[in-house]
Structures are given as C-alpha cells and as structure tokens.
Design a protein around this motif. Structure first.
Motif, PDB file in Angstrom:
ATOM      1  N   LEU A 112       0.698  -1.096   0.176  1.00 22.72           N
ATOM      2  CA  LEU A 112      -0.053  -0.065   0.198  1.00 22.72           C
ATOM      3  C   LEU A 112       0.748   1.190  -0.051  1.00 22.72           C
ATOM      4  O   LEU A 112       0.287   2.469  -0.577  1.00 22.72           O
ATOM      5  N   VAL A 156      -5.005   3.544  -1.279  1.00 19.79           N
ATOM      6  CA  VAL A 156      -6.220   2.999  -1.003  1.00 19.79           C
ATOM      7  C   VAL A 156      -7.237   3.214  -2.100  1.00 19.79           C
ATOM      8  O   VAL A 156      -7.339   4.165  -2.659  1.00 19.79           O
ATOM      9  N   MET A 191      -3.383   8.699   3.703  1.00 22.71           N
ATOM     10  CA  MET A 191      -3.917   7.893   2.415  1.00 22.71           C
ATOM     11  C   MET A 191      -4.567   8.691   1.442  1.00 22.71           C
ATOM     12  O   MET A 191      -5.075   9.810   1.524  1.00 22.71           O
TER      13      MET A 191
END
Length: 90
Positions: free
Chosen positions: A23, A40, A72
């Motif tokens: 990720l 994500v 993120m």
C-alpha cells in the motif's frame, strides 16, 4: 535513528488486519520524522482510518521517531469521479 531502509523493514513486519506494505506509495524519513503515503481504494478509504491510525501509532512508538504521519491517497479511477455540481442560483 531510523532510516528509510529501517522503516521499510518495519513496515514489512506490521501485523494489523488489512495492512500490506504494498500500500505504501511514498516514504520520507528526516530528523526523526516519518511520513508514509499509502494508496487505497477510494470506496474503502473511510473504513481504513483505523488501519491508518494503527500504522501511524506503531511507527510513532519506535526509538528515534519523534513524529509519524501516515496519509491515505485514494485516487478515483477514470470515469468514476463525481461530476461537478452547478453553482447555486443567485
């Protein structure tokens, strides 16, 4: 003092549900501060806040780390963006 290489090794060992070092799309380590960017799925971003927080807490607890921040990014796939809304009428 932590280095980018040592943080990458640590990221490979984190055992949190949903976590994968794959990720990680960006990493910066400077003067005891660690910044991790993780990409994500936009549809899952809100539900992954506990994961982001757990990884951030793990990194912040390491010796030599004065601050850790995990951000993120959730880029929408082409054709899935919400169309712009018209301006309110005056």
């Amino acid at each position: 003092m932590q280095t980018e290489a040592s943080i990458r090794e640590i990221l490979n060992t984190i055992d949190v549900k949903g976590w994968s070092p794959e990720l990680v799309t960006g990493l910066q380590v400077k003067d005891g501060q660690v910044l991790v960017a993780m990409e994500v799925d936009p549809a899952l971003a809100k539900g992954l806040e506990p994961l982001r927080s757990a990884v951030e807490d793990h990194l912040a607890s390491l010796d030599g780390v004065s601050k850790a921040q995990v951000i993120m990014t959730a880029e929408a796939k082409p054709g899935t963006k919400t169309p712009p809304q018209p301006a309110p009428a005056k």
